[in-house]
Design an enzyme around this catalytic site. Structure first.
Site, PDB file in Angstrom:
ATOM      1  N   LYS A  10      23.937  -3.369  -2.813  1.00 34.94           N
ATOM      2  CA  LYS A  10      23.737  -4.515  -1.915  1.00 34.94           C
ATOM      3  C   LYS A  10      22.426  -5.190  -2.260  1.00 34.94           C
ATOM      4  O   LYS A  10      21.535  -4.616  -2.887  1.00 34.94           O
ATOM      5  CB  LYS A  10      23.740  -4.082  -0.448  1.00 34.94           C
ATOM      6  N   ASP A 136      20.645   2.183   6.485  1.00 38.05           N
ATOM      7  CA  ASP A 136      21.536   1.250   5.794  1.00 38.05           C
ATOM      8  C   ASP A 136      22.985   1.724   5.745  1.00 38.05           C
ATOM      9  O   ASP A 136      23.875   0.945   5.385  1.00 38.05           O
ATOM     10  CB  ASP A 136      21.054   1.011   4.354  1.00 38.05           C
TER      11      ASP A 136
END
Length: 313
Positions: A10, A136
């Site tokens: 990401k 996350d």
């Protein structure tokens, strides 16, 4: 049962950091988007009782129970009363400790595979479990691009069009940045100057003018070589370039795939000419996280019947 999936990397298109909280964490407002590159995670669930094993070919330092993927499997087994042996194999493609969420994504990939294997559909329980593993990890369980708030656990979907990126990861150990250090440097910069913690505001529609990272300035101040890498991206035609997460990976946004590919080749050429120790990656943002699929042998995957059945419908 054997399942495989991609654990996507990401980038943070936006990372706004609020003041430190009583629990030691910072309130965040961040826009995270998954990429079309990442690790391949292979999970085997035995019919027999046994331990969790995790291997990462070529990276023996990542083997064992301390890997986030192994910790995710152990947490899943405790939470849902599973005692089956679990073997995890990770083909590592995302750089480690790079601000790209590689370990968190691997952990989420394991949770997704085990949830399918044991038919767990309690999304709230999985999200709570993910947050225990890392801030996350909940994002990588979600449907795709998302604004995250709090520690990262409060997610709201974001509409982000596909973006063509070039990522530059400095492999030089002297440029490594621990996430805790990045936030501490920001706190120190704010305490010693006029820069106060920003008001985080509410999530809005994505637009290029939002691109930014509050951690970038203090990290560049401590690691000036990162500024040169940002300059490489802009010099190669990026419309904007910032650091992802707590770094040290930086990335540039390009007007199209061809421009990004040309820039990646140019930066690789520069690296061979003197800017040694950098890894250049071509990537595109995607709108959905990848699916979990049953493992297929290379022979069956190449058979005519398999090729027909694997086409999108």
């Amino acid at each position: 049962m054997r399942l495989v999936t991609l654990a996507p990397a990401k980038v943070n298109l936006v990372l706004r950091v609020g003041p430190v909280r009583a629990d030691g964490y910072h309130d965040l407002r961040t826009l995270m988007v998954p990429l079309d590159l990442g690790d391949r995670v292979d999970v085997r669930v035995s019919a027999r009782r046994g331990p969790v094993r995790c291997t990462v070919p070529g990276r023996p330092e990542l083997h064992g129970p301390e890997n986030l993927a192994a910790r995710a499997a152990e947490a899943f087994r405790r939470r849902f009363g599973v005692d089956r042996a679990v073997s995890i194999r990770i083909e590592k493609r995302t750089p480690v400790t790079a601000g790209l969420g590689g370990g968190s994504s691997d952990a989420a990939a394991v949770l997704r595979c085990l949830a399918r294997a044991f038919r767990v559909r309690d999304r709230a329980a999985l999200a709570a479990l993910a947050l225990e593993i890392g801030s996350d990890v909940p994002f990588f369980l979600g449907p795709g691009p998302a604004w995250a708030a709090g520690r990262g656990e409060r997610l709201s979907p974001a509409d982000v069009p596909p973006l063509d990126l070039v990522l530059v990861y400095p492999a030089d150990p002297s440029l490594a940045i621990r996430a805790g250090d990045a936030y501490r440097w920001l706190d120190e910069a704010r305490a010693g100057g006029p820069q106060a913690p920003r008001r985080l505001g509410r999530p809005g529609r994505w637009r290029p003018s939002l691109l930014g990272n509050d951690l970038q300035a203090p990290c560049v101040a401590r690691k000036p070589a990162l500024q040169a890498l940002l300059g490489l991206l802009v010099g190669a035609g990026a419309t904007a370039a910032i650091m992802s997460g707590s770094g040290p990976t930086v990335f540039g946004v390009f007007p199209g795939r061809g421009a990004a590919r040309g820039a990646a080749l140019a930066i690789q050429g520069r690296a061979k000419g003197g800017a040694a120790g950098v890894q250049v990656l071509l990537a595109r943002t995607v709108r959905r996280h990848p699916r979990v699929s049953p493992w297929r042998s290379p022979r069956s995957a190449s058979s005519p019947s398999t090729r027909r059945s694997s086409r999108p419908t």
